[in-house]
Design a protein around this motif. Structure first.
Motif, PDB file in Angstrom:
ATOM      1  N   PHE A   7       0.934  -1.297   0.022  1.00 31.08           N
ATOM      2  CA  PHE A   7       0.039  -0.127   0.021  1.00 31.08           C
ATOM      3  C   PHE A   7       0.681   1.333   0.062  1.00 31.08           C
ATOM      4  CE2 PHE A   7      -2.439  -3.350   1.879  1.00 31.08           C
ATOM      5  CZ  PHE A   7      -3.483  -3.531   0.877  1.00 31.08           C
ATOM      6  N   THR A   8       2.113   1.037  -0.816  1.00 27.47           N
ATOM      7  CA  THR A   8       2.986   2.250  -0.715  1.00 27.47           C
ATOM      8  C   THR A   8       1.874   3.241  -1.375  1.00 27.47           C
ATOM      9  OG1 THR A   8       4.845   0.817  -1.155  1.00 27.47           O
ATOM     10  CG2 THR A   8       5.141   3.026  -1.753  1.00 27.47           C
ATOM     11  N   PRO A   9       2.147   4.615  -0.962  1.00 28.29           N
ATOM     12  CA  PRO A   9       1.086   5.502  -1.403  1.00 28.29           C
ATOM     13  C   PRO A   9       1.802   6.300  -3.130  1.00 28.29           C
ATOM     14  CG  PRO A   9       2.473   6.642   0.231  1.00 28.29           C
ATOM     15  CD  PRO A   9       2.817   5.012   0.197  1.00 28.29           C
ATOM     16  N   SER A  10       0.819   6.177  -3.926  1.00 26.63           N
ATOM     17  CA  SER A  10       0.832   7.075  -5.194  1.00 26.63           C
ATOM     18  C   SER A  10       0.000   8.078  -5.200  1.00 26.63           C
ATOM     19  CB  SER A  10       0.992   6.193  -6.258  1.00 26.63           C
ATOM     20  OG  SER A  10      -0.240   5.333  -6.379  1.00 26.63           O
ATOM     21  N   HIS A  15      -6.446  11.633   0.532  1.00 26.52           N
ATOM     22  CA  HIS A  15      -6.699  12.611  -0.504  1.00 26.52           C
ATOM     23  C   HIS A  15      -8.043  12.136  -1.382  1.00 26.52           C
ATOM     24  CE1 HIS A  15      -3.176  14.842   0.195  1.00 26.52           C
ATOM     25  NE2 HIS A  15      -2.436  13.767  -0.163  1.00 26.52           N
ATOM     26  N   LEU A  16      -8.372  10.735  -1.417  1.00 22.41           N
ATOM     27  CA  LEU A  16      -9.356  10.253  -1.832  1.00 22.41           C
ATOM     28  C   LEU A  16     -10.583  10.493  -1.138  1.00 22.41           C
ATOM     29  CD1 LEU A  16     -10.614   8.381  -3.967  1.00 22.41           C
ATOM     30  CD2 LEU A  16     -10.162   6.338  -2.708  1.00 22.41           C
ATOM     31  N   LEU A  17     -10.391  10.611   0.383  1.00 22.61           N
ATOM     32  CA  LEU A  17     -11.507  11.121   1.066  1.00 22.61           C
ATOM     33  C   LEU A  17     -11.701  12.571   0.878  1.00 22.61           C
ATOM     34  CD1 LEU A  17     -13.591  10.687   3.497  1.00 22.61           C
ATOM     35  CD2 LEU A  17     -11.729  11.276   4.916  1.00 22.61           C
ATOM     36  N   LYS A  18     -10.758  13.233   0.595  1.00 20.51           N
ATOM     37  CA  LYS A  18     -11.048  14.720   0.342  1.00 20.51           C
ATOM     38  C   LYS A  18     -11.903  14.961  -0.742  1.00 20.51           C
ATOM     39  CE  LYS A  18      -7.956  16.940  -1.964  1.00 20.51           C
ATOM     40  NZ  LYS A  18      -8.600  17.264  -3.284  1.00 20.51           N
ATOM     41  N   ASP A  19     -11.440  14.227  -1.803  1.00 20.27           N
ATOM     42  CA  ASP A  19     -12.250  14.024  -3.062  1.00 20.27           C
ATOM     43  C   ASP A  19     -13.801  13.743  -2.898  1.00 20.27           C
ATOM     44  OD1 ASP A  19     -10.043  15.356  -4.344  1.00 20.27           O
ATOM     45  OD2 ASP A  19      -9.562  13.265  -5.240  1.00 20.27           O
ATOM     46  N   ALA A  37     -22.170   6.636  -3.892  1.00 18.38           N
ATOM     47  CA  ALA A  37     -21.260   7.448  -3.585  1.00 18.38           C
ATOM     48  C   ALA A  37     -21.346   7.719  -2.171  1.00 18.38           C
ATOM     49  CB  ALA A  37     -21.497   9.057  -4.211  1.00 18.38           C
ATOM     50  N   THR A  38     -22.367   7.759  -1.485  1.00 21.04           N
ATOM     51  CA  THR A  38     -22.489   7.686   0.000  1.00 21.04           C
ATOM     52  C   THR A  38     -21.818   6.620   0.632  1.00 21.04           C
ATOM     53  OG1 THR A  38     -24.372   9.140  -0.170  1.00 21.04           O
ATOM     54  CG2 THR A  38     -23.949   8.187   1.799  1.00 21.04           C
ATOM     55  N   VAL A  39     -22.045   5.389   0.146  1.00 21.27           N
ATOM     56  CA  VAL A  39     -21.452   4.112   0.779  1.00 21.27           C
ATOM     57  C   VAL A  39     -19.956   4.268   0.687  1.00 21.27           C
ATOM     58  CG1 VAL A  39     -21.397   1.519   0.417  1.00 21.27           C
ATOM     59  CG2 VAL A  39     -23.486   2.807   0.669  1.00 21.27           C
ATOM     60  N   VAL A  40     -19.490   4.572  -0.383  1.00 17.52           N
ATOM     61  CA  VAL A  40     -18.251   4.470  -0.833  1.00 17.52           C
ATOM     62  C   VAL A  40     -17.434   5.521   0.028  1.00 17.52           C
ATOM     63  CG1 VAL A  40     -16.373   5.133  -2.581  1.00 17.52           C
ATOM     64  CG2 VAL A  40     -18.282   3.912  -3.221  1.00 17.52           C
ATOM     65  N   ARG A  41     -18.034   6.759   0.239  1.00 13.56           N
ATOM     66  CA  ARG A  41     -17.404   7.831   1.139  1.00 13.56           C
ATOM     67  C   ARG A  41     -17.284   7.245   2.431  1.00 13.56           C
ATOM     68  NH1 ARG A  41     -20.326  12.599   3.569  1.00 13.56           N
ATOM     69  NH2 ARG A  41     -18.754  13.963   4.198  1.00 13.56           N
ATOM     70  N   GLU A  54      -2.469   7.595   5.159  1.00 15.34           N
ATOM     71  CA  GLU A  54      -1.250   7.957   4.296  1.00 15.34           C
ATOM     72  C   GLU A  54      -1.179   6.831   3.314  1.00 15.34           C
ATOM     73  OE1 GLU A  54       0.494  10.691   4.703  1.00 15.34           O
ATOM     74  OE2 GLU A  54      -0.925  11.471   6.509  1.00 15.34           O
ATOM     75  N   GLU A  55      -1.556   5.756   3.387  1.00 16.31           N
ATOM     76  CA  GLU A  55      -1.428   4.571   2.567  1.00 16.31           C
ATOM     77  C   GLU A  55      -1.978   4.773   1.236  1.00 16.31           C
ATOM     78  OE1 GLU A  55      -2.139   0.699   4.442  1.00 16.31           O
ATOM     79  OE2 GLU A  55      -1.193   1.338   6.099  1.00 16.31           O
ATOM     80  N   ASN A  56      -1.730   3.967   0.247  1.00 15.09           N
ATOM     81  CA  ASN A  56      -2.416   4.140  -1.236  1.00 15.09           C
ATOM     82  C   ASN A  56      -3.909   4.054  -1.022  1.00 15.09           C
ATOM     83  OD1 ASN A  56      -1.735   4.834  -4.071  1.00 15.09           O
ATOM     84  ND2 ASN A  56      -2.563   2.715  -3.988  1.00 15.09           N
ATOM     85  N   ALA A  57      -4.582   4.730  -2.084  1.00 11.39           N
ATOM     86  CA  ALA A  57      -5.801   4.513  -2.116  1.00 11.39           C
ATOM     87  C   ALA A  57      -6.417   3.115  -2.255  1.00 11.39           C
ATOM     88  CB  ALA A  57      -6.463   5.398  -3.142  1.00 11.39           C
ATOM     89  N   SER A  58      -5.618   1.968  -2.519  1.00  9.41           N
ATOM     90  CA  SER A  58      -6.165   0.883  -2.536  1.00  9.41           C
ATOM     91  C   SER A  58      -6.152   0.331  -1.381  1.00  9.41           C
ATOM     92  CB  SER A  58      -5.037  -0.098  -3.490  1.00  9.41           C
ATOM     93  OG  SER A  58      -3.715   0.180  -2.942  1.00  9.41           O
ATOM     94  N   ALA A  59      -5.553   1.047  -0.169  1.00 10.37           N
ATOM     95  CA  ALA A  59      -5.775   0.554   1.211  1.00 10.37           C
ATOM     96  C   ALA A  59      -7.408   0.374   1.603  1.00 10.37           C
ATOM     97  CB  ALA A  59      -5.168   1.259   1.946  1.00 10.37           C
TER      98      ALA A  59
END
Length: 74
Positions: A7-10, A15-19, A37-41, A54-59
């Motif tokens: 889960f090394t961040p790229s 940041h995904l949460l911010k979006d 979208a609500t469930v994903v958030r 701090e981990e990659n979005a795939s985390a």
């Protein structure tokens, strides 16, 4: 990377949460319903709250694993 549990961040999960929060505000401004979208958030928020922001979005998969009570392995 997911199968290797790397889960090394790229693009950090925080940041995904911010979006996702920006999308939620836009949806609210348009008085629109976006249940998926609500469930994903909420899942992203769970992952960030678990300390994986701090981990990659795939985390995000870690939150899904936590909810399901399983761990994906290769």
């Amino acid at each position: 990377m997911l199968l290797n549990r790397d889960f090394t961040p790229s693009f950090a999960l925080k940041h995904l949460l911010k979006d996702a929060n920006l999308i939620a505000r836009l949806v609210q401004d348009f008085n629109s319903l976006t249940p998926a979208a609500t469930v994903v958030r909420e899942t992203i928020k769970t992952a960030v709250n678990q300390g994986w922001g701090e981990e990659n979005a795939s985390a995000l998969i870690k939150a899904l694993e936590l909810e399901a009570g399983v761990t994906i392995k290769s």
